[in-house]
Design an enzyme around this catalytic site. Structure first.
Site, PDB file in Angstrom:
ATOM      1  N   LYS A 114       2.202 -91.327  32.745  1.00  0.00           N
ATOM      2  CA  LYS A 114       1.998 -92.330  31.696  1.00  0.00           C
ATOM      3  C   LYS A 114       1.574 -93.690  32.253  1.00  0.00           C
ATOM      4  O   LYS A 114       1.114 -94.546  31.496  1.00  0.00           O
ATOM      5  CB  LYS A 114       3.251 -92.468  30.832  1.00  0.00           C
ATOM      6  CG  LYS A 114       3.466 -91.260  29.940  1.00  0.00           C
ATOM      7  CD  LYS A 114       4.318 -91.538  28.741  1.00  0.00           C
ATOM      8  CE  LYS A 114       4.191 -90.370  27.773  1.00  0.00           C
ATOM      9  NZ  LYS A 114       5.000 -90.464  26.599  1.00  0.00           N
ATOM     10  N   LYS A 197      -2.184 -81.686  28.349  1.00  0.00           N
ATOM     11  CA  LYS A 197      -1.238 -81.345  27.279  1.00  0.00           C
ATOM     12  C   LYS A 197      -1.701 -81.894  25.932  1.00  0.00           C
ATOM     13  O   LYS A 197      -2.215 -83.010  25.868  1.00  0.00           O
ATOM     14  CB  LYS A 197       0.117 -81.978  27.647  1.00  0.00           C
ATOM     15  CG  LYS A 197       1.273 -81.533  26.795  1.00  0.00           C
ATOM     16  CD  LYS A 197       2.532 -82.322  27.118  1.00  0.00           C
ATOM     17  CE  LYS A 197       2.535 -83.682  26.441  1.00  0.00           C
ATOM     18  NZ  LYS A 197       3.856 -84.221  26.104  1.00  0.00           N
ATOM     19  N   LYS A 200      -0.034 -86.765  21.144  1.00  0.00           N
ATOM     20  CA  LYS A 200      -0.493 -87.668  20.095  1.00  0.00           C
ATOM     21  C   LYS A 200      -1.136 -88.926  20.660  1.00  0.00           C
ATOM     22  O   LYS A 200      -1.817 -89.639  19.947  1.00  0.00           O
ATOM     23  CB  LYS A 200       0.629 -87.998  19.116  1.00  0.00           C
ATOM     24  CG  LYS A 200       1.937 -88.419  19.733  1.00  0.00           C
ATOM     25  CD  LYS A 200       2.948 -88.668  18.639  1.00  0.00           C
ATOM     26  CE  LYS A 200       4.310 -88.076  18.888  1.00  0.00           C
ATOM     27  NZ  LYS A 200       4.947 -88.415  20.165  1.00  0.00           N
TER      28      LYS A 200
END
Ligand code: AQP
Length: 330
Positions: A114, A197, A200
């Site tokens: 991230k 993956k 959202k």
């Protein structure tokens, strides 16, 4: 009477949930509510780890509540609540922060992923420490089982480590939770990039199917989904895109991947994708329709979350008190 074992899990209100969340987690949430005492949280404190518009966050919380119910969670069996309404989560998190080690958090691959673009230095301390909050969420209910997708495996290992460490330091306090990962659907990949993956936060909406997407939107996304070279509908390592689509088909139709492969032997990608689109539409439309109806009455959703929070607090409070007291805080 033997009391039921407990299940805890949660979903972040950080945007509309998608097909990956459904197959990886939510479907299992529903399946477990008969046999366990279940706690399903909307983890809004986790959603704060990256900046959010407060208005959007509030409406996302209701959206997840509506999706929980529309997917089949029954509030008379499952305790559904908002994490921030139960202050014990943040309090136990602090205690566990003092048990967790910097080295452990530094090894978390999700944090590394991230922060790849923006750099770790610019990330919030919350994003770095969020696996400790997740551990506190689970341990607070002495959950035996935690249904999650494959991407949460490392965080669950940390929760287990922290429970064991706490128990060794301060005496037997927490249940060491088991992870539950589904056989099919544990890691649904992006439709436009089968090595990433389904998520959202993907910049390309074509990569994920939201649980609130309209049927035609779903059909368009499946039509445009990436495929592999070759023609056979088989799940092999050289066919990551078709393998992913087969997993989606199998997960939604409650069949195994080999069964679905068998059905498409001798047929091409075109036939398979056309049928898959209908399987997804059929699987998700009832959820979407029911969720939209529920969202028409936000006060009812708020009331449901408040009543869930009350029940959750009653379980969480004595566990937190026990842990704090064992550490000398009383
Ligand atoms: N692609 C996936 N395949 C299988 N399971 C998945 N889960 C998420 N994506 C997939 C599982 O869904 C649960 C809830 O996830 P979450 O929404 O709380 O957070 P997340 O894992 O961070 O989901 P996203 O979409 O990847 O969100 P962003 O993009 O905001 O980071 C978890 O059990 C998860 O394993």
């Amino acid at each position: 009477m033997h009391s039921k074992e407990r299940v805890f899990s949660g979903i972040q209100p950080s945007g509309t949930s998608h097909l990956g969340t459904y197959l990886g987690a939510l479907k299992n949430f529903v399946a477990l509510q008969d046999d366990y005492e279940t706690f399903y949280c909307i983890v809004d404190l986790h959603a704060l780890t990256t900046p959010r518009d407060p208005k959007v966050l509030r409406s996302s919380v209701r959206e997840i509540a509506a999706i929980y119910l529309a997917a089949g969670l029954d509030p008379s069996r499952a305790i559904i609540f908002r994490q921030s309404s139960v202050g014990e989560h943040a309090e136990l998190c602090w205690l566990m922060n003092c048990v967790a080690k910097v080295g452990e958090l530094s090894r978390m691959t999700q944090f590394k992923d991230k922060t790849q673009r923006g750099g770790a230095e610019a990330a919030s301390v919350g994003l770095y420490a969020y696996p400790v909050l997740q551990a506190a969420d689970i341990l607070l209910y002495n959950a035996h089982l935690v249904p999650v997708g494959e991407d949460q495996r490392q965080h669950l290992e940390l929760a287990r480590t922290l429970a064991r460490r706490f128990n060794n330091l301060y005496g037997d306090t927490f249940v060491v939770p088991e992870i539950m990962i589904p056989k099919t659907g544990a890691r649904i990949m992006a439709l436009d990039e089968p090595t990433a993956k389904m998520s959202k936060s993907r910049p390309t909406p074509g990569g994920y199917i939201s649980l609130l997407d309209e049927p035609d939107e779903i059909r368009r996304k499946i039509r445009r989904a990436k495929t592999d070279s070759g023609t056979e509908v088989t799940a092999t390592p050289d066919k990551p895109a078709i393998s992913n689509l087969l997993g989606i088909y199998a997960g939604l139709s409650n069949r195994t991947v080999p069964e679905v492969e068998g059905q498409y032997r001798g047929k091409g990608y075109g036939d398979f994708k056309k049928d898959l689109a209908e399987v997804v539409v059929e699987g998700l439309s009832p959820i979407r329709e029911r969720a939209l109806e529920l969202l028409d009455d936000p006060r009812e959703l708020d009331a449901l979350l408040e009543s869930g929070a009350e029940k959750a607090r009653a379980v969480a409070r004595p566990v937190l008190r026990d842990a704090a007291s064992r550490m000398g805080l009383d």
